[in-house]
Design an enzyme around this catalytic site. Structure first.
Site, short mmCIF file in Angstrom:
data_model
loop_
_atom_site.label_atom_id
_atom_site.label_comp_id
_atom_site.label_asym_id
_atom_site.label_seq_id
_atom_site.Cartn_x
_atom_site.Cartn_y
_atom_site.Cartn_z
N LYS A 1 9.81 -1.18 14.00
CA LYS A 1 9.94 -1.02 12.55
C LYS A 1 9.12 0.17 12.11
O LYS A 1 7.90 0.21 12.28
CB LYS A 1 9.46 -2.29 11.85
CG LYS A 1 9.54 -2.17 10.34
CD LYS A 1 9.37 -3.52 9.69
CE LYS A 1 9.36 -3.37 8.19
NZ LYS A 1 9.18 -4.67 7.52
N LYS B 1 14.68 -0.83 13.12
CA LYS B 1 14.81 -0.69 11.67
C LYS B 1 14.09 0.54 11.21
O LYS B 1 12.92 0.70 11.59
CB LYS B 1 14.23 -1.94 11.03
CG LYS B 1 14.14 -1.92 9.53
CD LYS B 1 13.49 -3.18 9.05
CE LYS B 1 13.24 -3.03 7.57
NZ LYS B 1 12.36 -4.05 7.07
C1 PBG Z 1 9.13 -6.74 4.57
C2 PBG Z 1 10.44 -6.08 4.76
C3 PBG Z 1 10.84 -4.81 4.30
C4 PBG Z 1 12.19 -4.70 4.61
C5 PBG Z 1 12.57 -5.86 5.28
N1 PBG Z 1 11.46 -6.69 5.39
C6 PBG Z 1 10.10 -3.80 3.51
C7 PBG Z 1 8.93 -3.13 4.06
O1 PBG Z 1 8.55 -3.29 5.22
O2 PBG Z 1 8.32 -2.39 3.31
C8 PBG Z 1 13.06 -3.52 4.25
C9 PBG Z 1 14.51 -3.81 4.19
C10 PBG Z 1 15.33 -2.81 3.43
O3 PBG Z 1 14.84 -1.75 2.99
O4 PBG Z 1 16.51 -3.08 3.25
N2 PBG Z 1 8.23 -6.61 5.60
ZN ZN Z 2 6.12 -7.20 4.78
#
Ligand code: PBG
Ligand code: ZN
Length: 333
Positions: free
Chosen positions: A204, A257
Site C-alpha cells: 500500500k 494499492k
Molecule cells: C484506510 C484506507 C484508505 C483507503 C482504503 N483504506 C485511505 C488511506 O490509506 O489513506 C483508500 C481507498 C481509496 O482511495 O479508494 N486505511
Molecule cells: Zn487507515
C-alpha cells in the site's frame, strides 16, 4: 509456448483480429463480475444517503438505508462488498472500531439479514475511528508524532475479532503496520476463527490517489501524513519485501494499492507469488479521474473503464476492488 517466428507475408497477425468471434476466441484476459468487489461507506445516523462529491454515484449510507442498496446489488448480481464505517463517536484510540454495537457490526448484521449470500469483507484500520485521522495509536513528541506500531497491533486484533464475530467473511487489514497479519491471524485463531481468511493490503503506497476516499470515509489526518507507514511510490523491490513478510505471517491473499498507477507492481507480485490470490484496489482517485474525463466528454466511459479494469487483470490481479462494479454489471449483462 515459443515465440512466433514466421515472417510476412506468410504470417499475418491481423488474421486473428479479423472479426469479433475470432477476437473473442483468442482473448487472453477475461473480466467478469465475480472478480469485482464494491466498497460501501456506512455512516452513523438514520435516513442518510449523502453523496460523496468527488466520487459521483457513491454515497455514505446509514444502516437503515442499506436495504435498498443491498437489494439493488442483488438485482445486479453483485455479491462481493468491502465495508468502511464512519462512526458517531471518534476518539484518540478509535474505540468504535471494536465496539460490538458499533457501525460495522450493526451494518454486517443488517446486510446478512437481507442477503445471507453476500460476501462481506471488512477493512481493518483506525483512520475512520480516530479523532486525529491516523491509522493507529499516535504518540506526540513536541512537533513530531509517531504512530506506535505494536500498540496499534493490539487494537487491530480486537477490531478484527469484533468484525469476525459480527459475521465478516474476510478480514482485510489496510493500516500498513508491521506484523499486522501475524497479530490478527493469532487473534482470530485464538477466538476460534481459524476459517476466516486474511486479505492483506500488503503493498500500500502513500498515494495522492486516496483523497476522495478520505472525504468519503472522513479519515483525513488532522496533522502530518501517512508516509511513515505507507510505502514510497518510488519503490518497487520493497513491495516484494512487504509481501514476503505477510505471506510468512499467514496472509491468504495479497493486495496492491493503488492499481492503475501500479501495474508494474501487480505484475512483480504475481510473478513472485503465482499461487496466492492477488487483489488490486482501483482507488478513489483513479475512479474520479475517469469520471471527470467522462463528464467533460473527453473519454467514452464504458470503453475506458473496461480497458482499465482489463489492464489491471492482465497485469496479474485476480480480483479488483473498484467503485465501478455497478456500471460493469450493467455493461456485462
Ligand atoms: C484506510 C484506507 C484508505 C483507503 C482504503 N483504506 C485511505 C488511506 O490509506 O489513506 C483508500 C481507498 C481509496 O482511495 O479508494 N486505511
Ligand atoms: Zn487507515
Amino acid at each position: 509456448m515459443g515465440l512466433r517466428t514466421g515472417t510476412f507475408p506468410t504470417t499475418r497477425l491481423r488474421r486473428l483480429r479479423y472479426n469479433q468471434a475470432v477476437r473473442e476466441l483468442i482473448k487472453e484476459t477475461q473480466l467478469s463480475l465475480g472478480d469485482l468487489i464494491l466498497p460501501l461507506f456506512i455512516r452513523h445516523g438514520t435516513n442518510i444517503k449523502k453523496p460523496i462529491i468527488a466520487m459521483p454515484g457513491h454515497f455514505q449510507l446509514s444502516v437503515d438505508r442499506l436495504e435498498e442498496e443491498i437489494t439493488e446489488l442483488k438485482n445486479l448480481g453483485i455479491t462481493q462488498i468491502l465495508l468502511f464505517g464512519i462512526p458517531a463517536h471518534k476518539d484518540s484510540i478509535g474505540s468504535d472500531a471494536y465496539n460490538h454495537h458499533g457501525i460495522i457490526p450493526t451494518a454486517i448484521a443488517k446486510i446478512k439479514n437481507i442477503a445471507p449470500e453476500m460476501l462481506v469483507i471488512s477493512d481493518i484500520c483506525f483512520c475512520e475511528y480516530t479523532d486525529h485521522g491516523h491509522c493507529g495509536i499516535v504518540e506526540k513528541h513536541g512537533d513530531t508524532f509517531n504512530v506506535n506500531n505494536d500498540k496499534t497491533l493490539v487494537l487491530l486484533t480486537k477490531q478484527a475479532i469484533c468484525h469476525a464475530q459480527a459475521g465478516a467473511d474476510i478480514i482485510a487489514p489496510s493500516g500498513n503496520m508491521d506484523g499486522m497479519v501475524q497479530a490478527i491471524r493469532h487473534g482470530l485463531d485464538k477466538a476460534d476463527f481459524l476459517h476466516i481468511p486474511i486479505l492483506s493490503y500488503a503493498v500500500k503506497y502513500a498515494s495522492s490517489m486516496y483523497s476522495p476516499f478520505r472525504e468519503a470515509a472522513e479519515g483525513v489526518p488532522q496533522f502530518g501524513d501517512r508516509r511513515t507507514y505507507q510505502m514510497d511510490p518510488a519503490n518497487s523491490n520493497e513491495a516484494l519485501a512487504e509481501c514476503a513478510l505477510d505471506v510468512n505471517e499467514g496472509a491468504d491473499m495479497l493486495m496492491v494499492k493503488p492499481a492503475h498507477t501500479y501495474l508494474d507492481i501487480i505484475r512483480r507480485v504475481k510473478e513472485q507469488y503465482p499461487t496466492l490470490p492477488l487483489g488490486a484496489y482501483h482507488v478513489s482517485g483513479e475512479y474520479c479521474m475517469l469520471k471527470a474525463a467522462v463528464e467533460k466528454g473527453w473519454l467514452d466511459e464504458k470503453r475506458a473503464v473496461l480497458e482499465v479494469l482489463t489492464a489491471i487483470r492482465r497485469a496479474g490481479a485476480d480480483f479488483i476492488i473498484t467503485y465501478y462494479v455497478k456500471q460493469v454489471a450493467k455493461w456485462l449483462a
